[in-house]
Design an enzyme around this catalytic site. Structure first.
Site, PDB file in Angstrom:
ATOM      1  N   LYS A   1       0.678  -1.296  -0.065  1.00 59.15           N
ATOM      2  CA  LYS A   1      -0.134  -0.011   0.032  1.00 59.15           C
ATOM      3  C   LYS A   1       0.810   1.267  -0.135  1.00 59.15           C
ATOM      4  O   LYS A   1       1.940   1.240   0.283  1.00 59.15           O
ATOM      5  CB  LYS A   1      -1.098  -0.111   1.061  1.00 59.15           C
ATOM      6  CG  LYS A   1      -2.089  -0.876   1.013  1.00 59.15           C
ATOM      7  CD  LYS A   1      -3.187  -0.818   1.943  1.00 59.15           C
ATOM      8  CE  LYS A   1      -4.281  -1.775   1.639  1.00 59.15           C
ATOM      9  NZ  LYS A   1      -5.444  -1.964   2.475  1.00 59.15           N
TER      10      LYS A   1
ATOM     11  N   ARG B   1      -3.874 -10.143   5.074  1.00 60.71           N
ATOM     12  CA  ARG B   1      -4.093  -9.759   3.554  1.00 60.71           C
ATOM     13  C   ARG B   1      -2.917  -9.472   2.894  1.00 60.71           C
ATOM     14  O   ARG B   1      -2.454  -8.187   3.233  1.00 60.71           O
ATOM     15  CB  ARG B   1      -5.352  -9.023   3.442  1.00 60.71           C
ATOM     16  CG  ARG B   1      -5.862  -9.020   2.077  1.00 60.71           C
ATOM     17  CD  ARG B   1      -6.724  -7.968   1.838  1.00 60.71           C
ATOM     18  NE  ARG B   1      -7.136  -7.884   0.568  1.00 60.71           N
ATOM     19  CZ  ARG B   1      -6.930  -7.167  -0.321  1.00 60.71           C
ATOM     20  NH1 ARG B   1      -5.760  -6.331  -0.204  1.00 60.71           N
ATOM     21  NH2 ARG B   1      -7.412  -7.047  -1.596  1.00 60.71           N
TER      22      ARG B   1
END
Ligand code: YH5
Length: 282
Positions: A227, A261
């Site tokens: 991210k 995740r």
């Protein structure tokens, strides 16, 4: 963070998952490769191939998504999202791993559950009209994620007075709403939603205070893999964020996250295994 009231089991469709050790959820994107024109069939085949590779690498669950929720990504109609996800679910039904579907749309949830999905991973935390009804009659697990704003605009000006308290309060409200609808607590997971309407500072505070989410008494899922926060901290492009992602993942695991995740399953498994061996010797 592993306070006594946080259950170490999750009811997840056809499965009951033990959360005594953190689990790795592998990301499977079913989105057309913009550089090829292989069409729908090629997109499905690539996704299924990738899913099998993640299983070989040790994924405990697979998270299948048909819509990009990256900031600024174009919205995909529900029919298109269903058309992407359903053939992949069908192909993976007997792969031996719980299948999660990353969607906010009730129509997609219903279609996915009819095709064997075990977990609904909803970045909207069942706020969409009809979302609660879509999952209440099934035995699927549900991930309730915090997001401020909407994917298209959420990174424009994220604002909180106390980000940790606000995320905890929001998730407590969604757990209560699910409970009122008769969704068993043993089916629920919560997620602070790293990068979803949050600045770097907000993301860091949430990860540092992950233990406070444990007061909710529901297992915590965290997604940090590749991210923007990793890019901001390291200055690296999205395809060079592995080391930073592993570091953030371990920081989350140490603070009690039970499902991680990730895109890079083999490397994440190795990192968790080494940390765990040290932790076990403590
Ligand atoms: C999550 O945290 N995230 S999709 C931007 C990137 C790289 C990756 C700029 N679905 C989560 O993975 N579901 C997504 O580079 C999720 N928790 C849950 N439960 C966003 C993503 C990504 C975005």
């Amino acid at each position: 963070m592993n306070s006594p009231q946080t259950p170490l089991r999750l009811r997840c469709g056809r499965f009951v998952l033990s959360l005594e050790r953190p689990l790795v959820m592998g990301v499977v994107n079913v989105t057309p490769d913009s550089f090829s024109d292989g069409g729908r069939h090629a997109t499905h085949e690539a996704a299924v191939r990738h899913a099998h590779r993640l299983i070989d690498e040790g994924a405990d669950l697979l998270d299948i998504g048909g819509e990009s929720t990256r900031p600024g990504a174009a919205a995909v109609p529900a029919s298109e999202e269903i058309g992407r996800i359903v053939p992949v679910l069908d192909a993976l039904r007997d792969c031996g791993r719980p299948l999660s579907v990353d969607t906010r749309r009730p129509e997609t949830m219903r279609a996915a559950l009819a095709h064997g999905a075990d977990l609904v991973n909803d970045i909207g935390a069942l706020r969409a009209p009809g979302a609660i009804d879509a999952v209440r009659g099934s035995d699927c697990a549900v991930c309730l994620m915090h997001m401020q704003g909407e994917p298209g605009t959420m990174q424009q000006q994220p604002t909180y007075v106390d980000v940790v308290a606000e995320v905890v309060d929001f998730l407590a409200g969604r757990i209560a709403a699910a409970g009122e609808a008769g969704i068993a607590r043993e089916r629920l997971v919560v997620d602070p939603g790293i990068g979803f309407g949050k600045t770097l500072d907000h993301n860091l505070r949430l990860l540092a205070s992950l233990g406070e989410l444990a007061t909710l008494g529901v297992p915590v899922l965290v997604g940090v893999s590749r991210k923007s926060m990793i890019g901001s901290l390291t200055g690296r492009d999205v395809d060079r964020r592995l080391a930073g992602s592993l570091s953030a993942m371990l920081a989350a695991a140490m603070r009690g996250a039970r499902i991680l995740r990730v895109h890079d399953v083999a490397q994440s498994r190795d990192a968790l295994r080494v940390w765990q061996a040290i932790d076990d010797a403590h």
